[in-house]
Scaffold this motif. Structure first.
Motif, PDB file in Angstrom:
ATOM      1  N   ASP A  53      45.475  44.317  40.146  1.00 56.16           N
ATOM      2  CA  ASP A  53      45.227  43.350  41.319  1.00 56.16           C
ATOM      3  C   ASP A  53      46.280  43.216  42.160  1.00 56.16           C
ATOM      4  O   ASP A  53      47.550  42.889  41.708  1.00 56.16           O
ATOM      5  N   ALA A  54      46.409  43.903  43.381  1.00 48.59           N
ATOM      6  CA  ALA A  54      47.404  43.968  44.090  1.00 48.59           C
ATOM      7  C   ALA A  54      47.904  42.595  44.706  1.00 48.59           C
ATOM      8  O   ALA A  54      47.120  41.676  44.800  1.00 48.59           O
ATOM      9  N   GLY A  55      49.410  42.431  44.732  1.00 50.85           N
ATOM     10  CA  GLY A  55      49.869  41.130  45.096  1.00 50.85           C
ATOM     11  C   GLY A  55      50.060  41.165  46.647  1.00 50.85           C
ATOM     12  O   GLY A  55      49.465  42.022  47.258  1.00 50.85           O
ATOM     13  N   LYS A 103      47.389  38.800  48.746  1.00 48.54           N
ATOM     14  CA  LYS A 103      46.699  39.132  47.589  1.00 48.54           C
ATOM     15  C   LYS A 103      45.273  39.012  47.783  1.00 48.54           C
ATOM     16  O   LYS A 103      44.726  38.372  48.508  1.00 48.54           O
ATOM     17  N   SER A 104      44.596  39.696  46.793  1.00 49.93           N
ATOM     18  CA  SER A 104      43.167  39.897  46.689  1.00 49.93           C
ATOM     19  C   SER A 104      42.579  38.586  46.415  1.00 49.93           C
ATOM     20  O   SER A 104      43.123  38.065  45.427  1.00 49.93           O
ATOM     21  N   GLY A 105      41.656  38.218  47.269  1.00 54.36           N
ATOM     22  CA  GLY A 105      40.868  37.091  47.140  1.00 54.36           C
ATOM     23  C   GLY A 105      41.466  35.942  47.935  1.00 54.36           C
ATOM     24  O   GLY A 105      40.749  34.955  48.281  1.00 54.36           O
ATOM     25  N   HIS A 106      42.496  36.016  48.541  1.00 57.80           N
ATOM     26  CA  HIS A 106      43.313  34.953  49.286  1.00 57.80           C
ATOM     27  C   HIS A 106      42.883  35.183  50.546  1.00 57.80           C
ATOM     28  O   HIS A 106      42.611  36.257  51.337  1.00 57.80           O
ATOM     29  N   ASP A 107      42.658  33.926  51.350  1.00 59.47           N
ATOM     30  CA  ASP A 107      42.046  33.812  52.841  1.00 59.47           C
ATOM     31  C   ASP A 107      43.091  33.238  53.780  1.00 59.47           C
ATOM     32  O   ASP A 107      42.786  33.345  55.106  1.00 59.47           O
ATOM     33  N   SER A 149      47.520  32.368  50.089  1.00 60.71           N
ATOM     34  CA  SER A 149      46.845  31.479  49.288  1.00 60.71           C
ATOM     35  C   SER A 149      45.319  31.535  49.313  1.00 60.71           C
ATOM     36  O   SER A 149      44.970  31.751  50.511  1.00 60.71           O
ATOM     37  N   LEU A 150      44.861  30.549  48.537  1.00 63.98           N
ATOM     38  CA  LEU A 150      43.320  29.936  49.075  1.00 63.98           C
ATOM     39  C   LEU A 150      43.620  28.732  49.686  1.00 63.98           C
ATOM     40  O   LEU A 150      44.539  28.025  49.514  1.00 63.98           O
ATOM     41  N   ARG A 151      42.523  28.422  50.562  1.00 63.19           N
ATOM     42  CA  ARG A 151      42.654  27.439  51.467  1.00 63.19           C
ATOM     43  C   ARG A 151      42.453  25.884  50.531  1.00 63.19           C
ATOM     44  O   ARG A 151      43.037  25.023  51.045  1.00 63.19           O
ATOM     45  N   ARG A 152      42.120  26.092  49.634  1.00 59.56           N
ATOM     46  CA  ARG A 152      42.027  24.808  48.821  1.00 59.56           C
ATOM     47  C   ARG A 152      43.216  24.004  48.480  1.00 59.56           C
ATOM     48  O   ARG A 152      44.197  24.685  48.481  1.00 59.56           O
TER      49      ARG A 152
END
Lengths: 113, 116
Positions: free
Chosen positions: A1-3, A26-30, A94-97
């Motif tokens: 999982d790449a940072g 990071k993978s999955g971050h928007d 980061s994630l938006r949450r």
């Protein structure tokens, strides 16, 4: 999982030039944020991007601009470089949450001669 | 607006001992988050631990724990059983919930040196 990855690692420019720094989240971050860290100081917030829009901006002049692409990667552009722009530039994703931790890249060290 | 104060520019600790790094904060937001980051000399900022303002218990992550005292507006980081690899800059940061709540506000940091 790449940072979070940033490029380039180091950059040397002269006064008046323009520079572009790049960041892949990071993978999955928007959400991508940019920070400037002067020597011996804590990071200072430049701006944050979400859904390709600048969502918030810190106390930095218009010479600092950015962009976010559909794949969530981002660029920081600085025009008319000044000696005082010499710093470590950190990208964080980061994630938006609410209150999800921001994860940082290794930074780009920019030196202005 | 948020403000973070770290009053210890530098700290020394003996290997295997515990150390507390101080952090006080100021905000008018009703809810907020507090974060600690580690920055080795290589430059990357490493997330260590998070505490929400409404969390009932102090956060813990392995050898890291956060001593959160809301009435005193303090969020001290405790590192147990210090290791040589813990030598680094440590930054306390916060994020509010009001307008402009997307940014992290950092303190000036504390340089921790672990002595063998």
């Amino acid at each position: 999982d790449a940072g979070v990855t940033q490029s380039p690692t180091h950059l040397i420019k002269t006064r008046g030039q323009q520079v572009t720094l790049r960041c892949s989240p990071k993978s999955g971050h928007d959400t991508v944020s940019w920070y400037q860290q002067a020597l011996g100081q804590g990071p200072q917030f430049i701006f944050q991007y979400y859904e390709e829009e600048e969502r918030q901006r810190g106390n930095f002049p218009d010479r600092f601009s950015g962009h976010q692409f559909p794949n969530y990667s981002s660029e920081l552009n600085v025009n008319a470089l000044l000696l005082g722009d010499s710093a470590l530039y950190l990208c964080a994703s980061s994630l938006r949450r609410y209150n999800q931790p921001q994860h940082f890249g290794d930074g780009t060290r920019l030196s202005i001669l | 607006a948020q403000k973070i104060t770290q009053t210890q520019p530098g700290m020394f600790v003996q290997e295997k001992e515990a150390v507390t790094l101080d952090c006080t904060y100021d905000t008018s937001d009703p809810s907020y988050g507090l974060f600690w980051y580690k920055q080795p000399s290589s430059g990357e900022m490493i997330f260590l631990i998070y505490q929400g303002s409404y969390d009932q218990q102090n956060a813990t992550e392995g050898r890291y724990s956060l001593n959160f005292q809301k009435a005193r507006k303090s969020a001290n980081l405790v590192i147990s059983a210090s290791q040589l690899g813990d030598s680094a800059m440590y930054f306390c940061a916060m994020k509010g919930s009001g307008a402009g709540s997307y940014q992290l506000t950092f303190g000036k940091g504390t340089k921790l040196s672990v002595i063998p």
